[in-house]
Design a protein around this motif. Structure first.
Motif, mmCIF file in Angstrom:
data_model
loop_
_atom_site.group_PDB
_atom_site.id
_atom_site.type_symbol
_atom_site.label_atom_id
_atom_site.label_comp_id
_atom_site.label_asym_id
_atom_site.label_seq_id
_atom_site.Cartn_x
_atom_site.Cartn_y
_atom_site.Cartn_z
ATOM 1 N N LEU A 46 0.845 -1.208 0.000
ATOM 2 C CA LEU A 46 0.000 0.000 0.000
ATOM 3 C C LEU A 46 0.874 1.250 0.000
ATOM 4 O O LEU A 46 0.806 2.069 0.895
ATOM 5 C CB LEU A 46 -0.906 0.020 1.230
ATOM 6 N N ARG A 47 1.713 1.329 -1.005
ATOM 7 C CA ARG A 47 2.638 2.476 -1.053
ATOM 8 C C ARG A 47 2.254 3.473 -2.122
ATOM 9 O O ARG A 47 2.902 4.501 -2.270
ATOM 10 C CB ARG A 47 4.062 1.984 -1.308
ATOM 11 N N ARG A 48 1.240 3.121 -2.899
ATOM 12 C CA ARG A 48 0.781 4.010 -3.966
ATOM 13 C C ARG A 48 -0.746 4.015 -3.930
ATOM 14 O O ARG A 48 -1.363 3.025 -3.530
ATOM 15 C CB ARG A 48 1.235 3.477 -5.336
ATOM 16 N N CYS A 130 6.230 -14.047 11.479
ATOM 17 C CA CYS A 130 6.542 -12.619 11.367
ATOM 18 C C CYS A 130 7.379 -12.347 10.126
ATOM 19 O O CYS A 130 8.100 -13.215 9.642
ATOM 20 C CB CYS A 130 7.346 -12.166 12.592
ATOM 21 N N LYS A 131 7.289 -11.098 9.677
ATOM 22 C CA LYS A 131 8.220 -10.620 8.658
ATOM 23 C C LYS A 131 9.461 -10.133 9.420
ATOM 24 O O LYS A 131 9.316 -9.373 10.384
ATOM 25 C CB LYS A 131 7.558 -9.462 7.916
ATOM 26 N N PHE A 132 10.631 -10.601 9.051
ATOM 27 C CA PHE A 132 11.864 -10.066 9.653
ATOM 28 C C PHE A 132 12.314 -8.951 8.738
ATOM 29 O O PHE A 132 12.730 -9.195 7.601
ATOM 30 C CB PHE A 132 12.915 -11.172 9.761
ATOM 31 N N GLY A 160 13.833 -7.474 2.776
ATOM 32 C CA GLY A 160 14.649 -6.258 2.853
ATOM 33 C C GLY A 160 16.083 -6.629 2.538
ATOM 34 O O GLY A 160 16.779 -7.220 3.372
ATOM 35 N N GLY A 161 16.495 -6.319 1.319
ATOM 36 C CA GLY A 161 17.855 -6.654 0.907
ATOM 37 C C GLY A 161 18.044 -8.113 0.526
ATOM 38 O O GLY A 161 19.174 -8.569 0.349
ATOM 39 N N VAL A 162 16.951 -8.851 0.402
ATOM 40 C CA VAL A 162 17.065 -10.268 0.013
ATOM 41 C C VAL A 162 17.046 -10.340 -1.515
ATOM 42 O O VAL A 162 16.342 -9.574 -2.179
ATOM 43 C CB VAL A 162 15.908 -11.104 0.617
ATOM 44 N N GLY A 181 10.850 -10.143 -1.337
ATOM 45 C CA GLY A 181 11.746 -9.181 -1.967
ATOM 46 C C GLY A 181 11.158 -8.587 -3.224
ATOM 47 O O GLY A 181 10.240 -9.151 -3.832
ATOM 48 N N SER A 182 11.709 -7.438 -3.585
ATOM 49 C CA SER A 182 11.199 -6.723 -4.748
ATOM 50 C C SER A 182 11.983 -7.066 -6.013
ATOM 51 O O SER A 182 11.630 -6.603 -7.087
ATOM 52 C CB SER A 182 11.270 -5.218 -4.492
ATOM 53 N N TRP A 183 13.038 -7.890 -5.856
ATOM 54 C CA TRP A 183 13.903 -8.088 -7.030
ATOM 55 C C TRP A 183 13.200 -8.812 -8.185
ATOM 56 O O TRP A 183 13.602 -8.688 -9.336
ATOM 57 C CB TRP A 183 15.204 -8.808 -6.621
HETATM 58 C C1 3PG Z 1 9.545 -4.514 1.826
HETATM 59 O O1 3PG Z 1 8.801 -3.608 2.055
HETATM 60 O O2 3PG Z 1 9.229 -5.665 2.091
HETATM 61 C C2 3PG Z 1 10.898 -4.183 1.338
HETATM 62 O O3 3PG Z 1 10.968 -2.833 1.026
HETATM 63 C C3 3PG Z 1 11.379 -4.983 0.209
HETATM 64 O O4 3PG Z 1 12.737 -4.874 0.286
HETATM 65 P P1 3PG Z 1 13.666 -5.045 -1.000
HETATM 66 O O5 3PG Z 1 13.242 -3.969 -1.952
HETATM 67 O O6 3PG Z 1 15.060 -4.837 -0.464
HETATM 68 O O7 3PG Z 1 13.436 -6.403 -1.537
#
Ligand code: 3PG
Length: 214
Positions: A46-48, A130-132, A160-162, A181-183
């Motif tokens: 929900l960022r947009r 949980c989300k770590f 996050g950074g995965v 992850g967003s990759w």
């Molecule tokens: C998230 O909200 O879950 C993260 O911003 C995703 O992190 P990433 O872009 O490093 O994968």
């Protein structure tokens, strides 16, 4: 405690694509591109402003994919994503008010945790998964292993950074059910409607998960 079927779906997939979407119109081709690569879950954050409509469209029109709402930070958002058709919800952190709102929805909720105090709150509220977050920035695999000492009952989705390069380090831990992850859905690919790229990245991630799990 029994595990919700939606959590089992996340675990089976192994990778949760974290999606930022500006235009609800592209939600369907994007979800289909993930599915074509073997990824059958999608976290729409929900960022947009378009996110809620995107969630609703995916929930209605792409039955093969599990619609998950992400970045849910208020009780009102918790109620709204439930109404939009989300089947599970992820938050970057934990608050009592969102915990209560999530309880009212009856949906599985993965609150974000990064510290022992966060974990104490999650455990106190009876939350098991949980989300770590933010995984790499909060200390990565070492931090997660350390947190699992006092909280052996918690299971995690590090996010996050995965990436493809380090997901194996997390999935090797028994307390990790999946990574996020967003990759898999790069901003440029979304902008260019490069769905074949999303499918290729999805296939690559699923192959890596399969390889790791033998
Ligand atoms: C998230 O909200 O879950 C993260 O911003 C995703 O992190 P990433 O872009 O490093 O994968």
């Amino acid at each position: 405690m029994s595990v919700a079927p939606e959590i089992t779906r996340l675990e089976a997939c192994g990778v949760v694509p974290v999606v930022v979407i500006d235009d609800a119109e592209i939600a369907v081709p994007l979800a289909e591109a993930l599915l074509a690569g073997g990824i059958d879950v999608i976290e729409i954050t929900l960022r947009r402003p378009a996110a809620m409509a995107a969630l609703e469209i995916v929930a209605k029109r792409v039955p093969g994919i599990l619609p998950v709402a992400g970045t849910v930070v208020t009780p009102a958002q918790a109620a709204a994503v439930h109404d939009a058709g989300a089947r599970a919800v992820v938050s970057p952190g934990f608050t009592e008010s969102v915990d209560e709102a999530m309880r009212r929805t009856g949906l599985p909720w993965l609150p974000g945790v990064a510290t022992a105090s966060d974990c104490m709150r999650a455990v106190g509220a009876g939350r098991a998964t949980c989300k770590f977050f933010p995984a790499e920035q909060a200390g990565g695999v070492g931090a997660l292993k350390a947190l699992s000492g006092p909280f052996p009952q918690l299971r995690f989705c590090p996010t996050g950074g995965v990436s493809l390069a380090n997901l194996g380090n997390y999935l090797a831990l028994p307390q990790v059910i999946c990574v996020g992850g967003s990759w898999l859905v790069p901003a440029d690919a979304v902008k260019d409607r490069a769905w074949a790229q999303v499918t290729r990245l999805s296939r690559e991630a699923r192959a890596r998960v399969a390889e790791l799990r033998g």
